[in-house]
Design a protein around this motif. Sequence first.
Motif, PDB file in Angstrom:
ATOM      1  N   GLY A  74       0.801  -1.204   0.000  1.00  0.00           N
ATOM      2  CA  GLY A  74       0.000   0.000   0.000  1.00  0.00           C
ATOM      3  C   GLY A  74       0.841   1.263   0.000  1.00  0.00           C
ATOM      4  O   GLY A  74       2.067   1.243   0.083  1.00  0.00           O
ATOM      5  N   HIS A  75       0.158   2.404  -0.094  1.00  0.00           N
ATOM      6  CA  HIS A  75       0.864   3.686  -0.175  1.00  0.00           C
ATOM      7  C   HIS A  75       1.521   4.062   1.139  1.00  0.00           C
ATOM      8  O   HIS A  75       2.515   4.792   1.154  1.00  0.00           O
ATOM      9  N   LYS A  76       1.012   3.554   2.265  1.00  0.00           N
ATOM     10  CA  LYS A  76       1.621   3.907   3.550  1.00  0.00           C
ATOM     11  C   LYS A  76       3.021   3.331   3.681  1.00  0.00           C
ATOM     12  O   LYS A  76       3.945   4.015   4.140  1.00  0.00           O
ATOM     13  N   ILE A  77       3.204   2.070   3.292  1.00  0.00           N
ATOM     14  CA  ILE A  77       4.543   1.477   3.383  1.00  0.00           C
ATOM     15  C   ILE A  77       5.471   2.121   2.369  1.00  0.00           C
ATOM     16  O   ILE A  77       6.680   2.265   2.610  1.00  0.00           O
ATOM     17  N   GLN A  78       4.938   2.545   1.215  1.00  0.00           N
ATOM     18  CA  GLN A  78       5.775   3.252   0.237  1.00  0.00           C
ATOM     19  C   GLN A  78       6.308   4.554   0.820  1.00  0.00           C
ATOM     20  O   GLN A  78       7.507   4.842   0.740  1.00  0.00           O
ATOM     21  N   ASN A  79       5.412   5.328   1.427  1.00  0.00           N
ATOM     22  CA  ASN A  79       5.850   6.583   2.035  1.00  0.00           C
ATOM     23  C   ASN A  79       6.818   6.346   3.184  1.00  0.00           C
ATOM     24  O   ASN A  79       7.784   7.097   3.368  1.00  0.00           O
ATOM     25  N   GLU A  80       6.565   5.303   3.955  1.00  0.00           N
ATOM     26  CA  GLU A  80       7.456   5.006   5.079  1.00  0.00           C
ATOM     27  C   GLU A  80       8.846   4.612   4.596  1.00  0.00           C
ATOM     28  O   GLU A  80       9.857   5.044   5.156  1.00  0.00           O
ATOM     29  N   LEU A  81       8.910   3.810   3.538  1.00  0.00           N
ATOM     30  CA  LEU A  81      10.213   3.417   2.995  1.00  0.00           C
ATOM     31  C   LEU A  81      10.939   4.617   2.393  1.00  0.00           C
ATOM     32  O   LEU A  81      12.165   4.722   2.501  1.00  0.00           O
ATOM     33  N   ILE A  82      10.189   5.501   1.746  1.00  0.00           N
ATOM     34  CA  ILE A  82      10.810   6.715   1.196  1.00  0.00           C
ATOM     35  C   ILE A  82      11.454   7.533   2.301  1.00  0.00           C
ATOM     36  O   ILE A  82      12.605   7.966   2.198  1.00  0.00           O
ATOM     37  N   LEU A  83      10.725   7.734   3.400  1.00  0.00           N
ATOM     38  CA  LEU A  83      11.257   8.529   4.505  1.00  0.00           C
ATOM     39  C   LEU A  83      12.444   7.840   5.172  1.00  0.00           C
ATOM     40  O   LEU A  83      13.385   8.501   5.623  1.00  0.00           O
ATOM     41  N   MET A  84      12.425   6.500   5.247  1.00  0.00           N
ATOM     42  CA  MET A  84      13.564   5.783   5.829  1.00  0.00           C
ATOM     43  C   MET A  84      14.813   5.942   4.967  1.00  0.00           C
ATOM     44  O   MET A  84      15.925   6.166   5.490  1.00  0.00           O
ATOM     45  N   LEU A  85      14.657   5.828   3.647  1.00  0.00           N
ATOM     46  CA  LEU A  85      15.802   6.032   2.759  1.00  0.00           C
ATOM     47  C   LEU A  85      16.317   7.466   2.848  1.00  0.00           C
ATOM     48  O   LEU A  85      17.531   7.707   2.846  1.00  0.00           O
ATOM     49  N   VAL A  86      15.386   8.418   2.953  1.00  0.00           N
ATOM     50  CA  VAL A  86      15.787   9.820   3.053  1.00  0.00           C
ATOM     51  C   VAL A  86      16.573  10.069   4.337  1.00  0.00           C
ATOM     52  O   VAL A  86      17.586  10.781   4.334  1.00  0.00           O
ATOM     53  N   ASP A  87      16.133   9.477   5.435  1.00  0.00           N
ATOM     54  CA  ASP A  87      16.838   9.665   6.706  1.00  0.00           C
ATOM     55  C   ASP A  87      18.265   9.139   6.630  1.00  0.00           C
ATOM     56  O   ASP A  87      19.199   9.769   7.158  1.00  0.00           O
ATOM     57  N   GLU A  88      18.448   7.995   5.986  1.00  0.00           N
ATOM     58  CA  GLU A  88      19.798   7.440   5.872  1.00  0.00           C
ATOM     59  C   GLU A  88      20.690   8.324   4.999  1.00  0.00           C
ATOM     60  O   GLU A  88      21.861   8.536   5.306  1.00  0.00           O
ATOM     61  N   ILE A  89      20.125   8.845   3.903  1.00  0.00           N
ATOM     62  CA  ILE A  89      20.918   9.718   3.030  1.00  0.00           C
ATOM     63  C   ILE A  89      21.269  11.018   3.750  1.00  0.00           C
ATOM     64  O   ILE A  89      22.399  11.513   3.649  1.00  0.00           O
ATOM     65  N   LYS A  90      20.318  11.571   4.498  1.00  0.00           N
ATOM     66  CA  LYS A  90      20.601  12.798   5.229  1.00  0.00           C
ATOM     67  C   LYS A  90      21.701  12.598   6.257  1.00  0.00           C
ATOM     68  O   LYS A  90      22.527  13.494   6.487  1.00  0.00           O
ATOM     69  N   LYS A  91      21.739  11.432   6.886  1.00  0.00           N
ATOM     70  CA  LYS A  91      22.806  11.168   7.852  1.00  0.00           C
ATOM     71  C   LYS A  91      24.169  11.209   7.177  1.00  0.00           C
ATOM     72  O   LYS A  91      25.128  11.772   7.712  1.00  0.00           O
ATOM     73  N   ILE A  92      24.263  10.621   5.986  1.00  0.00           N
ATOM     74  CA  ILE A  92      25.537  10.632   5.261  1.00  0.00           C
ATOM     75  C   ILE A  92      25.928  12.058   4.885  1.00  0.00           C
ATOM     76  O   ILE A  92      27.089  12.465   5.029  1.00  0.00           O
ATOM     77  N   ILE A  93      24.949  12.830   4.389  1.00  0.00           N
ATOM     78  CA  ILE A  93      25.237  14.208   3.968  1.00  0.00           C
ATOM     79  C   ILE A  93      25.667  15.063   5.151  1.00  0.00           C
ATOM     80  O   ILE A  93      26.634  15.835   5.065  1.00  0.00           O
ATOM     81  N   ILE A  94      24.966  14.936   6.263  1.00  0.00           N
ATOM     82  CA  ILE A  94      25.303  15.742   7.440  1.00  0.00           C
ATOM     83  C   ILE A  94      26.684  15.384   7.967  1.00  0.00           C
ATOM     84  O   ILE A  94      27.435  16.264   8.414  1.00  0.00           O
ATOM     85  N   GLU A  95      27.054  14.113   7.908  1.00  0.00           N
ATOM     86  CA  GLU A  95      28.402  13.724   8.324  1.00  0.00           C
ATOM     87  C   GLU A  95      29.458  14.392   7.450  1.00  0.00           C
ATOM     88  O   GLU A  95      30.482  14.874   7.946  1.00  0.00           O
ATOM     89  N   LYS A  96      29.208  14.449   6.138  1.00  0.00           N
ATOM     90  CA  LYS A  96      30.159  15.115   5.246  1.00  0.00           C
ATOM     91  C   LYS A  96      30.235  16.614   5.535  1.00  0.00           C
ATOM     92  O   LYS A  96      31.320  17.215   5.519  1.00  0.00           O
ATOM     93  N   LEU A  97      29.073  17.236   5.802  1.00  0.00           N
ATOM     94  CA  LEU A  97      29.059  18.668   6.083  1.00  0.00           C
ATOM     95  C   LEU A  97      29.792  18.989   7.382  1.00  0.00           C
ATOM     96  O   LEU A  97      30.545  19.972   7.462  1.00  0.00           O
ATOM     97  N   LYS A  98      29.580  18.172   8.391  1.00  0.00           N
ATOM     98  CA  LYS A  98      30.265  18.415   9.664  1.00  0.00           C
ATOM     99  C   LYS A  98      31.764  18.165   9.550  1.00  0.00           C
ATOM    100  O   LYS A  98      32.556  18.867  10.184  1.00  0.00           O
ATOM    101  N   GLU A  99      32.138  17.196   8.750  1.00  0.00           N
ATOM    102  CA  GLU A  99      33.568  16.948   8.553  1.00  0.00           C
ATOM    103  C   GLU A  99      34.207  18.091   7.771  1.00  0.00           C
ATOM    104  O   GLU A  99      35.351  18.489   8.048  1.00  0.00           O
TER     105      GLU A  99
END
Length: 744
Positions: A256-281
């Motif tokens: 369903g659309h709920k799990i799609q949105n949830e997976l999108i947000l989970m992938l986004v959170d992981e990518i943001k963590k990588i980006i923020i680590e690069k910015l802080k470094e």
Amino acid sequence: MSTRKFESGYSKRKRHKKVERLIKPQEGALDKFSSGSKQKHNDDVVLEEVFNKNDIDNNTIEKHHCLVNEEISIEDDVMDERNINEKISEPFSFNISDLVNWENMNQNLRDLIVMKGPLFRNDGVQTQLAHDGANDWKNIGEKLRTHEVSYDHITNLSRWIEMEIRFQKEQTIDKSVQEQINKDREHWRQVLLRIISMVRTLAENNLAFRGDNEKIYRENNGIFLNLIQMIAEFDPVMQEHIRRIQNKEIHYHYLGHKIQNELILMLVDEIKKIIIEKLKESKYFSVTLDCTLDLSHEEQMSIVLRCVDISASPVKVEEFFLGFLLVDDTSGKGLFNELVNALNNLELDIDDIRGQVYDNSANMRGKYKGVQNRLLQVNPRAFYTPCGCHSLNLALCDMATCCTRAKSFFGVVQRIYTLFSSSTKRWKIFKDNVNGLTLKPLSQTRRKSHVESIRAIRFQAPQIRNALLELARVDDPKTKSEAECLATYEIENFEFLLGMVIWYEVLNNVNRVNKHLQTEDIHIDVAIDHLKGLISFFKSYRETGFESAVIDAKEIASELNIEPIFREKRVIRRKKQFDEISCEEMTETAEESFWVNYFLYVVDQALSSLQNRFEQFQEYDDIFGFLFDLEKLKSIDDATLKCRCINLENYLKHNIVSDIDGMELFSELKILREAISTKMNGAADVLNYIKRMNSCFANVWVAYRILLTIPVTKNKVWGLKIADSLRASELSGLALLATQKRFI
């Protein structure tokens, strides 16, 4: 009926003996179920029934004893406390392991045995540690030795060892159940793996997920479910999953659309963590903001952060799109507050900003209330840069509207396109006569695209004139008049041809610089060089461009078989009054009028707009210019170099804190300019060289990182068409996945 208030001693003894006779046969009944020993212990079984005086109320004694024997009757409500604490410990008179005896057993006794069950013990000897615990620390050693050889300890230890061995060999009693659990777990793991892969693929390619229907094997159910159906034709895991859904064996199918949105947000959170680590470094970064409307008429602001990725080899400049922000207040204060909140949510320090780039709107670049000024008040080291591409577009807008002849020229170009594109039959006539470039409409916002519209006419003027003349032979009087007018009075006009050549040359050079400014790895030093080259072009074109344009226009006129002359207009002479002094009026030819009132007007307006709109780039050249050009760095004298280093320290200082030390930077540059090679192309090569030297030039390392952090132009506006039901978080997530796909 007895009138005694308390139960007599005889009644108590009689009742107690009956219970003992019932318990006696049950000794050793459950020894065969014990894993520690197969031998029966006839003397080790008792009924676990202890009457605790603290848990039994005087008014509830009858309830605890009615289960032993229904023949036992208690006439009084209260019993003696001394008999309450007695334990029923004597054996039954018959064996409860024999099923025949259960037929003659009292029903209440059956219930008691089933509920309480027998309890193993060590021939009546119980250790205090196994049951009640001990607080006699003086004799604790003796109690431990006694407990270690007790039946309770040995039995429990053997059971524990046996359980540990069974766990190691996976031979537990729930082995089959655990195997089924592991099988289901692996099945769902494989299903989710495929679903995540499809979500990632659709997001990377910026494709829509859902359709009008969200059920499997239905029409218009969207790309996501269609991919599920396709994979199920070849993949046994997905086939089994679809079978369970169709047979209604499972309720949660994760399609369903709920799990799609949830997976999108989970992938986004992981990518943001990588980006923020690069910015802080990287520590230093710049911010880019841009606003646009979506289909739901909500104002959304995109945020992009730029930094020097020092973890990469070689060092490179990265720009990270971090999502959209819904804004209600589009004033400078409202947008600045949204920026501050976004940085706080990302756990980034606003004092680490070293650059900011926005468009030229008043709420962004306002000198007093704009976003750039509000940020400079908090952090004076956040250098503001107006968007280079937007500034070029505004300069072209100034040029195109500076005089009447320029406005008329672009009006003719748009009329030619509109005439042919308004009908399929007319477009067919155009395609039959013109085999090369097609006509393009003029954009009201992107003036740089005008070069594409002019190019088709510039190199195909004879063919387009023939198409207009053929179109003039149709029966429609309006079309006939429009086509004849464009062919005769515009394309066959030498002034139009000359203006076309001039505008194509101007727009082509501006468009070339614009493409360089839009590249991902553009740096401020490279952008300044391109802008200086563009200004130099206009200065030289002002001197010699008109003659060369006339030559090219005459060649086109010869192809059209028209005379390359300017159409003379009747000179309107003002009537002189009787008292005016008679003098000769200076008259200019049509060619001179075109040169003064059209050509020079456009070129001078271009020079003025470029110098005014890119004055900030000139300031960057004054601050960082000695770091741009390596040859200049090698040739500059020590006094000037020292002055420039101290000046840079002042620009990078806030309160009493500075990013660099001017004198140390001067000392490091004197050594560095002797070590670096002239083959290095720019600041990025110098930064990589310093990294290979283990960053021994600390101040130079920081200065070049800040230099490369300063942005040149903002990213293109995202024109995403979304449905009203799509939330801002999903929209932002999809945009981030599409732009930062290299991190997925």
